[in-house]
Design an enzyme around this catalytic site. Structure first.
Site, mmCIF file in Angstrom:
data_model
loop_
_atom_site.group_PDB
_atom_site.id
_atom_site.type_symbol
_atom_site.label_atom_id
_atom_site.label_comp_id
_atom_site.label_asym_id
_atom_site.label_seq_id
_atom_site.Cartn_x
_atom_site.Cartn_y
_atom_site.Cartn_z
ATOM 1 N N ASP A 16 0.862 -1.178 0.000
ATOM 2 C CA ASP A 16 0.000 0.000 0.000
ATOM 3 C C ASP A 16 0.905 1.237 0.000
ATOM 4 O OD1 ASP A 16 -2.449 1.568 0.467
ATOM 5 O OD2 ASP A 16 -1.651 1.812 2.492
ATOM 6 N N ASP A 18 -0.328 5.155 0.912
ATOM 7 C CA ASP A 18 -0.623 6.136 1.966
ATOM 8 C C ASP A 18 -0.674 5.457 3.321
ATOM 9 O OD1 ASP A 18 -1.040 8.639 0.447
ATOM 10 O OD2 ASP A 18 -2.643 7.500 -0.496
#
Length: 228
Positions: A16, A18
Site C-alpha cells: 500500500d 498512503d
C-alpha cells in the site's frame, strides 16, 4: 539486532502507499475537510471510514442514497485537488531503505490512488515508484475488495498465498485477507486489526533475499535509548 529466523517469508510483497510508504495524512485531511464542509459532515466522521478506500467508495458509505455519478464526479475533483497538494507529504520512517532493499526482489505497489496521485506523492516523498503498480484506474472495485491485491499478484506471476501485503488501514487489511494473503500492519491504525506481524514504522523491519529463494522479513529491536 536482527533475529536469527525471519518472522515471515514470501515470494512477493504487495505494498500500500498512503500510511504505509508515505505519510500524507495532512494532505488527505485538507482534501477531505473541503468535501466534509460541503456535504454536512465533520472531518472526524469522514476519516473514520476513508482510510484505504477510493474516495467514491467512502462517499457511498457516508451517503448511501446519493447517485454514483455524483460520487464519481466528486472523486475526480478530489483526486485533482490531492495531486496538486503535496505539502507535508513525507516518507514513512524507514521507507527509503525498505524500498532500496526490495530492488531486484518481486514487489508491487497496490494503492487506492490513481496513477497521477501515486506519482505525485511518491515524488514528494522522494521514493521510487515500483515498476509493477496497481492504481485506481486498474480495478473496478475499491478496497476492501481484494481485486487490487489479486491483480498485483497475478501481474507478478505469484500465487496469492505466497504474497505478503503491507497495509495500514482496516479496508486494506480486509482486502488482503479476502485475497488469501498474509499481512504486515504498519503504523498505529493497523495495530489492533489482526495482522500477522505489526511494526510502528519501516525502521523496525529488515528485508533480504531468502537463502532458499523468495523474500525473508525480519523484525528488529528498537534502537536503545541513550542514557545520560
Amino acid at each position: 539486532m536482527t533475529p536469527a529466523a525471519p518472522v515471515l517469508t514470501a515470494r512477493a510483497l504487495l505494498l500500500d502507499m498512503d500510511g504505509t510508504l508515505v505519510n500524507s495524512d495532512a494532505a488527505v485531511e485538507r482534501s477531505w475537510g473541503v468535501w466534509a464542509d460541503e456535504n454536512g459532515f465533520t472531518l472526524d466522521e469522514v476519516m473514520k471510514v476513508s482510510h484505504g478506500r477510493q474516495a467514491h467508495a467512502t462517499m457511498a458509505v457516508l451517503l448511501p442514497d446519493r447517485p454514483a455519478e455524483r460520487n464519481l464526479a466528486d472523486n475526480r475533483a478530489m483526486l485533482a485537488r490531492e495531486t496538486a497538494d503535496t505539502d507535508g507529504v513525507v516518507p514513512v520512517p524507514g521507507a527509503p531503505a525498505f524500498l532500496a532493499a526490495l530492488a531486484g526482489l518481486p514487489h508491487a505497489l497496490v494503492t487506492s490512488a490513481d496513477a497521477a496521485l501515486a506519482g505525485a506523492r511518491m515524488a514528494a516523498a522522494d521514493l521510487p515508484v515500483p515498476a509493477v503498480r496497481v492504481t485506481a484506474e486498474d480495478v473496478t472495485a475499491s478496497k476492501p475488495d481484494p481485486e487490487g491485491f489479486l491483480l498485483g499478484a497475478a501481474t507478478l506471476g505469484i500465487a496469492p498465498a505466497d504474497c505478503v501485503v503491507f497495509e495500514d488501514s482496516e479496508a486494506g487489511i480486509l482486502a488482503a485477507r479476502a485475497a488469501g494473503m498474509r499481512v504486515v500492519g504498519v503504523g498505529p491504525r493497523a495495530a489492533d486489526l489482526g495482522p500477522d506481524a505489526h511494526v510502528e514504522d519501516l525502521t523496525r523491519l529488515r528485508v533480504t533475499a531468502a537463502p532458499s529463494g523468495g523474500i525473508a522479513l525480519y523484525l528488529t529491536e528498537p534502537a536503545p535509548v541513550p542514557t545520560a
